[in-house]
Design a protein around this motif. Structure first.
Motif, mmCIF file in Angstrom:
data_model
loop_
_atom_site.group_PDB
_atom_site.id
_atom_site.type_symbol
_atom_site.label_atom_id
_atom_site.label_comp_id
_atom_site.label_asym_id
_atom_site.label_seq_id
_atom_site.Cartn_x
_atom_site.Cartn_y
_atom_site.Cartn_z
ATOM 1 N N ALA A 148 0.831 -1.203 0.000
ATOM 2 C CA ALA A 148 0.000 0.000 0.000
ATOM 3 C C ALA A 148 0.870 1.258 0.000
ATOM 4 C CB ALA A 148 -0.919 0.000 1.216
ATOM 5 N N LEU A 149 1.943 1.244 0.765
ATOM 6 C CA LEU A 149 2.831 2.403 0.814
ATOM 7 C C LEU A 149 3.611 2.555 -0.478
ATOM 8 C CD1 LEU A 149 4.130 2.205 4.510
ATOM 9 C CD2 LEU A 149 2.247 3.559 3.560
ATOM 10 N N ASP A 150 3.936 1.435 -1.148
ATOM 11 C CA ASP A 150 4.559 1.509 -2.478
ATOM 12 C C ASP A 150 3.633 2.235 -3.448
ATOM 13 O OD1 ASP A 150 6.753 0.103 -1.587
ATOM 14 O OD2 ASP A 150 6.308 -1.741 -2.689
ATOM 15 N N ILE A 151 2.341 1.916 -3.379
ATOM 16 C CA ILE A 151 1.360 2.533 -4.269
ATOM 17 C C ILE A 151 1.269 4.036 -4.004
ATOM 18 C CG2 ILE A 151 -1.125 2.673 -4.758
ATOM 19 C CD1 ILE A 151 -1.194 -0.403 -4.283
ATOM 20 N N GLU A 152 1.254 4.406 -2.732
ATOM 21 C CA GLU A 152 1.178 5.830 -2.388
ATOM 22 C C GLU A 152 2.396 6.575 -2.903
ATOM 23 O OE1 GLU A 152 0.043 8.489 1.496
ATOM 24 O OE2 GLU A 152 1.385 6.781 1.815
ATOM 25 N N GLU A 153 3.572 5.990 -2.736
ATOM 26 C CA GLU A 153 4.784 6.664 -3.188
ATOM 27 C C GLU A 153 4.846 6.725 -4.710
ATOM 28 O OE1 GLU A 153 9.605 6.724 -2.305
ATOM 29 O OE2 GLU A 153 8.319 5.284 -1.261
ATOM 30 N N LEU A 154 4.378 5.690 -5.385
ATOM 31 C CA LEU A 154 4.323 5.706 -6.843
ATOM 32 C C LEU A 154 3.434 6.853 -7.314
ATOM 33 C CD1 LEU A 154 4.862 4.322 -9.619
ATOM 34 C CD2 LEU A 154 2.820 2.922 -9.183
ATOM 35 N N ALA A 155 2.268 6.999 -6.678
ATOM 36 C CA ALA A 155 1.356 8.082 -7.047
ATOM 37 C C ALA A 155 1.990 9.449 -6.826
ATOM 38 C CB ALA A 155 0.067 7.961 -6.238
ATOM 39 N N ASP A 156 2.726 9.594 -5.738
ATOM 40 C CA ASP A 156 3.360 10.877 -5.433
ATOM 41 C C ASP A 156 4.473 11.202 -6.430
ATOM 42 O OD1 ASP A 156 1.690 11.368 -3.320
ATOM 43 O OD2 ASP A 156 3.058 10.585 -1.802
ATOM 44 N N GLN A 157 5.309 10.213 -6.736
ATOM 45 C CA GLN A 157 6.426 10.483 -7.642
ATOM 46 C C GLN A 157 5.960 10.754 -9.068
ATOM 47 O OE1 GLN A 157 10.181 8.618 -7.524
ATOM 48 N NE2 GLN A 157 9.956 7.788 -5.464
ATOM 49 N N LEU A 158 4.791 10.221 -9.428
ATOM 50 C CA LEU A 158 4.262 10.473 -10.769
ATOM 51 C C LEU A 158 3.247 11.621 -10.782
ATOM 52 C CD1 LEU A 158 3.861 6.876 -12.248
ATOM 53 C CD2 LEU A 158 5.735 8.501 -12.503
ATOM 54 N N ASN A 159 3.153 12.306 -9.646
ATOM 55 C CA ASN A 159 2.326 13.516 -9.541
ATOM 56 C C ASN A 159 0.866 13.274 -9.915
ATOM 57 O OD1 ASN A 159 4.609 15.232 -8.850
ATOM 58 N ND2 ASN A 159 5.220 15.036 -11.009
ATOM 59 N N LEU A 160 0.279 12.273 -9.290
ATOM 60 C CA LEU A 160 -1.127 11.978 -9.563
ATOM 61 C C LEU A 160 -2.076 12.835 -8.744
ATOM 62 C CD1 LEU A 160 -1.340 8.107 -10.007
ATOM 63 C CD2 LEU A 160 -0.582 9.876 -11.581
ATOM 64 N N GLY A 161 -1.543 13.616 -7.837
ATOM 65 C CA GLY A 161 -2.398 14.466 -7.023
ATOM 66 C C GLY A 161 -2.749 13.812 -5.697
ATOM 67 N N SER A 162 -3.619 14.451 -4.963
ATOM 68 C CA SER A 162 -3.924 13.997 -3.600
ATOM 69 C C SER A 162 -4.831 12.778 -3.569
ATOM 70 C CB SER A 162 -4.560 15.130 -2.801
ATOM 71 O OG SER A 162 -5.788 15.539 -3.422
ATOM 72 N N LYS A 163 -5.582 12.538 -4.648
ATOM 73 C CA LYS A 163 -6.555 11.443 -4.651
ATOM 74 C C LYS A 163 -6.439 10.621 -5.939
ATOM 75 C CE LYS A 163 -9.134 12.543 -0.905
ATOM 76 N NZ LYS A 163 -9.580 11.629 0.170
ATOM 77 N N PHE A 164 -6.691 9.338 -5.812
ATOM 78 C CA PHE A 164 -6.704 8.435 -6.964
ATOM 79 C C PHE A 164 -7.533 7.206 -6.602
ATOM 80 C CE2 PHE A 164 -2.873 7.913 -4.389
ATOM 81 C CZ PHE A 164 -2.916 6.569 -4.042
ATOM 82 N N TYR A 165 -7.876 6.426 -7.603
ATOM 83 C CA TYR A 165 -8.620 5.182 -7.417
ATOM 84 C C TYR A 165 -7.651 3.992 -7.460
ATOM 85 C CZ TYR A 165 -12.828 7.871 -8.685
ATOM 86 O OH TYR A 165 -13.854 8.795 -8.740
ATOM 87 N N VAL A 166 -8.054 2.900 -6.817
ATOM 88 C CA VAL A 166 -7.317 1.647 -6.962
ATOM 89 C C VAL A 166 -8.296 0.547 -7.367
ATOM 90 C CG1 VAL A 166 -5.422 2.171 -5.380
ATOM 91 C CG2 VAL A 166 -7.511 1.120 -4.483
ATOM 92 N N ILE A 167 -7.857 -0.299 -8.297
ATOM 93 C CA ILE A 167 -8.615 -1.479 -8.697
ATOM 94 C C ILE A 167 -7.666 -2.668 -8.650
ATOM 95 C CG2 ILE A 167 -9.885 -2.644 -10.532
ATOM 96 C CD1 ILE A 167 -10.792 0.039 -11.574
ATOM 97 N N GLY A 168 -8.022 -3.677 -7.882
ATOM 98 C CA GLY A 168 -7.161 -4.850 -7.758
ATOM 99 C C GLY A 168 -7.883 -6.104 -8.186
ATOM 100 N N PHE A 169 -7.197 -6.937 -8.957
ATOM 101 C CA PHE A 169 -7.778 -8.186 -9.436
ATOM 102 C C PHE A 169 -7.133 -9.383 -8.755
ATOM 103 C CE2 PHE A 169 -7.379 -11.651 -12.713
ATOM 104 C CZ PHE A 169 -8.661 -12.160 -12.545
ATOM 105 N N SER A 170 -7.942 -10.314 -8.264
ATOM 106 C CA SER A 170 -7.475 -11.576 -7.668
ATOM 107 C C SER A 170 -6.573 -11.287 -6.466
ATOM 108 C CB SER A 170 -6.775 -12.418 -8.734
ATOM 109 O OG SER A 170 -6.561 -13.735 -8.279
#
Length: 371
Positions: A148-170
Motif C-alpha cells: 500500500a505504501l509503495d502505491i502511495e509513493e508511486l502516485a506521489d512520484q508520478l504527480n497523480l495528485g492527492s486522490k486516486f482510485y485503486v482497482i485490484g484483481f485476484s
C-alpha cells in the motif's frame, strides 16, 4: 562316557567362545553405528536445509540480472518500482486509476479498459509490477502495508495528485484491503475484483472458513496450508516432485470454470510470460502466497467505511462459479461490511473481467457511483 563328556565340553567351549566373540564384536559396531547415524542425520539435515532455501533473486539491472527495459521510480528504501501508463494523459485526466495485478501477472496484465471509455470519462491508467515481479525489485519485508505504501509513493512520484482510485484483481484485490487500511485518505474509491481472501483472517467464523477451505482442490489446501503454517517450506513444497504443488503454479485446467475457459484464450500465449518471474519464482509466486495467506497485522473484516460521506465508494465484484476463490468468503465479507457495493455475477468464473465489456462496466460503476 568320558569321550561323550569331552565332546560336550568341547561343544560348550566353542559355543562360549562364539558368544564371547559375538559379544565383543557387538560392542564396537554399536558405537560405530551411533557415529554413522549421527553423520547421516547431520548430512540429511544439511541437505534438506539446502534444498528448502530459495535461490537468490536475479535482480534486474545488476551484474547477474537482465537489463531494465521499463520505466521505473526509486522508492525511499532504495528499491525500484516498474510501471506502465495508459489511457488519457494524466494532465488532462478527470480520474486517475492505479491497477494492482494478481498472482503470476505483471503490469502488462492491466485490466482492459477501452480507449472509448477512457476518452469519454477522462481516465488515466497506471499499472505497476508489484515487488519482486517483472522489473520491480524484490522486497524481503513485503506485507499488505508495504505494498500500500509503495502505491502511495508511486502516485506521489508520478504527480497523480492527492486522490486516486485503486482497482485490484485476484491477489491484487486482496491487496486493496491494505490500501483501505493504510492509505484510505488518498483514495477516491476502490474496486476489488474476484479478490483472494485469507482463510485465517480472525473475522471469519470457523465454519465459514472451514467450508471455503474444503472447496479447494486437495493440493491447494496443502499448498496454502504450508504457506500459512510453515512459510519457510513454501519454496520447497512448490518445487519438489513428491507431492502436487499449487494448482495455479502447476497450471491445472481444473481450476477454471466453463465461463473461464471461454475467455482463457486471451491469456494463452502472452508474450510477456517470461517477464513475470524473471527475478525468480520465490520473490514472485511463493512470497505472494506467504504474504497473502500469512498472519496479517490487521483484519479486513474490522475495517470501518473509509468513505462515510459521498466522497467515494468501495465496490466488490465476484462470480458465483469462481473455482479459485470460494464465493462463500466474499458473501460473508459483504454481509459484515454493508458499506461495500457488492456485485455478484451468476455463472461467472474467476476470469470474468476479461469478458468483452466487463472491465468497462467495473470502471464505469466505480467512477460514476459518487457522481
Amino acid at each position: 562316557m568320558a569321550a561323550s563328556s569331552k565332546k560336550v565340553s568341547a561343544a560348550s567351549a566353542r559355543a562360549h567362545t562364539r558368544k564371547q566373540k559375538q559379544g565383543s564384536s557387538s560392542i564396537l559396531p554399536s558405537g560405530m553405528l551411533k557415529k554413522i547415524s549421527l553423520v547421516v542425520l547431520v548430512g540429511l539435515t544439511a541437505w534438506f536445509y539446502k534444498v528448502i532455501q530459495p535461490p537468490a533473486p536475479t535482480i534486474c539491472g545488476t551484474h547477474n540480472g537482465t537489463p531494465v527495459t521499463s520505466s521505473r521510480i526509486k522508492l525511499r528504501d532504495g528499491r525500484h518500482l516498474a510501471y506502465l501508463e495508459a489511457g488519457v494523459p494524466k494532465e488532462k485526466a478527470s480520474h486517475k486509476i492505479i491497477f494492482i495485478h494478481g498472482f503470476a501477472s505483471c503490469k502488462y496484465d492491466m485490466l482492459p479498459v477501452s480507449s472509448e471509455l477512457a476518452e469519454e470519462l477522462g481516465v488515466y491508467l497506471l499499472a505497476f509490477d508489484r515487488a519482486g515481479y517483472g522489473e520491480s525489485d524484490p522486497d524481503p519485508k513485503k506485507s499488505p502495508k508495504s505494498t500500500a505504501l509503495d502505491i502511495e509513493e508511486l502516485a506521489d512520484q508520478l504527480n497523480l495528485g492527492s486522490k486516486f482510485y485503486v482497482i485490484g484483481f485476484s491477489m491484487g484485490g486482496e491487496i486493496v484491503w491494505g490500501c483501505l487500511k493504510y492509505i484510505s485518505h488518498r483514495l477516491s474509491g476502490a474496486a476489488l475484483v474476484a479478490p483472494v481472501a485469507n482463510y485465517w483472517w480472525p473475522g471469519f467464523p470457523a465454519n465459514v472458513s472451514k467450508e471455503a477451505y474444503s472447496q479447494q482442490l486437495m493440493q491447494d489446501r496443502w499448498a496454502v496450508g504450508v504457506a500459512h503454517y510453515t512459510p519457510w517450506l513454501t519454496y520447497w513444497w512448490n518445487t519438489q516432485k513428491w507431492f502436487p504443488s499449487s494448482s495455479v503454479i502447476a497450471g491445472l485446467m481444473d481450476i477454471f470454470s466453463a465461463s473461464d475457459k471461454e475467455v482463457l484464450p486471451k491469456l494463452m500465449g502472452r508474450a510477456h510470460m517470461p517477464y513475470i518471474t524473471k527475478q525468480g519464482i520465490f520473490e514472485t509466486l511463493h512470497r505472494d502466497m506467504i504474504v497473502g495467506f500469512g498472519s496479517w497485522e490487521f483484519d479486513p473484516l474490522d475495517l470501518d467505511n473509509p468513505f462515510p460521506g459521498i466522497e467515494g465508494s468501495v465496490h466488490l465484484w465476484h462470480g458465483t462459479e469462481d473455482l479459485l476463490v470460494p464465493i462463500i468468503l466474499t458473501r460473508y465479507i459483504t454481509q459484515k461490511l454493508p458499506w461495500i457495493v457488492y456485485h455478484e455475477l451468476p455463472g461467472a468464473g474467476h476470469l470474468f473481467p476479461l469478458a468483452d465489456g466487463m472491465t468497462d462496466a467495473i470502471v464505469r460503476a466505480l467512477l460514476q457511483e459518487k457522481n
